[in-house]
Design an enzyme around this catalytic site. Structure first.
Site: not given
Ligand SMILES: [Zn+2]
Length: 294
Positions: A5, A7-8, A114, A141, A191, A246, A248
């Site tokens: 980013d 930094g604004g 903006q 914003g 993000d 899942c 994972c």
């Molecule tokens: Zn998982």
């Protein structure tokens, strides 16, 4: 892949909190990190140079941030300066590409839309940025109301202001229920610290029964997931995985009881497994929203 980013937003937040932190001028932001004599000057050029030094893959232009409570005059100035600075950022970006002899795979540069709560200003800002030309466009914003709810009206205006066919980035937003709404508005990049932070606080996302479909996640009430709280006592002897659906590393090989034990003994593996699980939940959510799964 590294996204940086400008930094604004952070400078705006500090200066808004206390004007002793500095001032947003016509051509730069003056920042006093300790509210004392020390002065740092942030210009669009320096901001782009820094992002090249970080070897960023996606860079953001330096913009002038506002709050939806600000007046029309403040929003007008923000749009004019943001566009002016975006042009300087693009010029510096091209200078850097030449100086660094970057051809082929180049980093991407995003402009920031903006305009606060004024739809006309948002549309104007988007159009003027598009004329300069960017790889993607970010929402600029403050996106929440005083109760922390999404300002959906403003977010929709900004999405409409961004050219279709380019990345539309909902900066700083990314709770699962927000993502579902924002995708419908046209955003496709998000993000948020939430998935990893929640994981470190023993909260793992699990799709609610029957919600693990595109129709499920798109239900208007948005109640398509629940939290698995790893340290709840009922998990201490539960041999089932956190989420049976899942794939994972945690859910494939370990039980709720095992994760409970890892957290209880403060084993760092607990953080790693939980983080991997929450990131996988986000991937599955995005796959569903994109319609990747049959
Ligand atoms: Zn998982």
């Amino acid at each position: 892949m590294l996204l940086t980013d400008s930094g604004g937003f952070q400078l705006f937040s500090l200066i808004r909190e206390n004007s002793a932190y500095g001032e947003i001028r016509e051509s730069e932001i003056l920042f006093r990190p300790d509210m004392g004599k020390e002065k740092l000057i942030f210009t669009p050029e320096k901001c782009i140079q820094a992002q090249f030094r970080y070897m960023s893959d996606i860079m953001m232009c330096l913009d002038v941030c506002t709050s939806p409570d600000d007046s029309f005059e403040v929003q007008r100035r923000s749009v004019d300066l943001t566009v002016k600075w975006a042009k300087r950022c693009k010029e510096e970006y091209e200078t850097q590409l030449r100086a660094r002899r970057i051809r082929g795979q180049r980093p991407l540069l995003f402009g920031i839309v903006q305009g606060g709560q004024y739809r006309d200003l948002r549309l104007e800002c988007g159009k003027r940025l598009e004329e300069i030309g960017f790889d993607g466009y970010g929402f600029g914003g403050w996106p929440l109301d005083s109760e922390g709810h999404l300002r959906e009206d403003i977010l929709q205006d900004a999405a409409d202001a961004m050219p279709d066919g380019k990345v539309k980035y909902a900066m700083g937003l990314g709770r699962p229920e927000e993502i579902v709404k924002l995708v419908k508005m046209g955003y496709n990049l998000f993000d948020c610290v939430i998935p990893t932070r929640e994981a470190r606080h023993q909260r793992l996302y699990v799709f609610r029964e029957g919600m693990e479909t595109r129709e499920g996640v798109l239900r208007p009430e948005g109640d398509f997931f629940r939290y698995h709280r790893a340290l709840d006592e009922e998990n201490a002897r539960d041999a089932r995985p956190v989420d049976e659906n899942c794939d994972c590393a945690l859910c494939r090989s370990h039980s709720r009881a095992y994760l409970y034990h890892l957290f209880k003994t403060e084993d760092p593996q607990a953080l790693r497994y939980s983080t991997a699980h929450n990131l996988r939940f986000y991937e599955r959510l995005m796959e569903l929203l994109r319609g990747d799964e049959a």
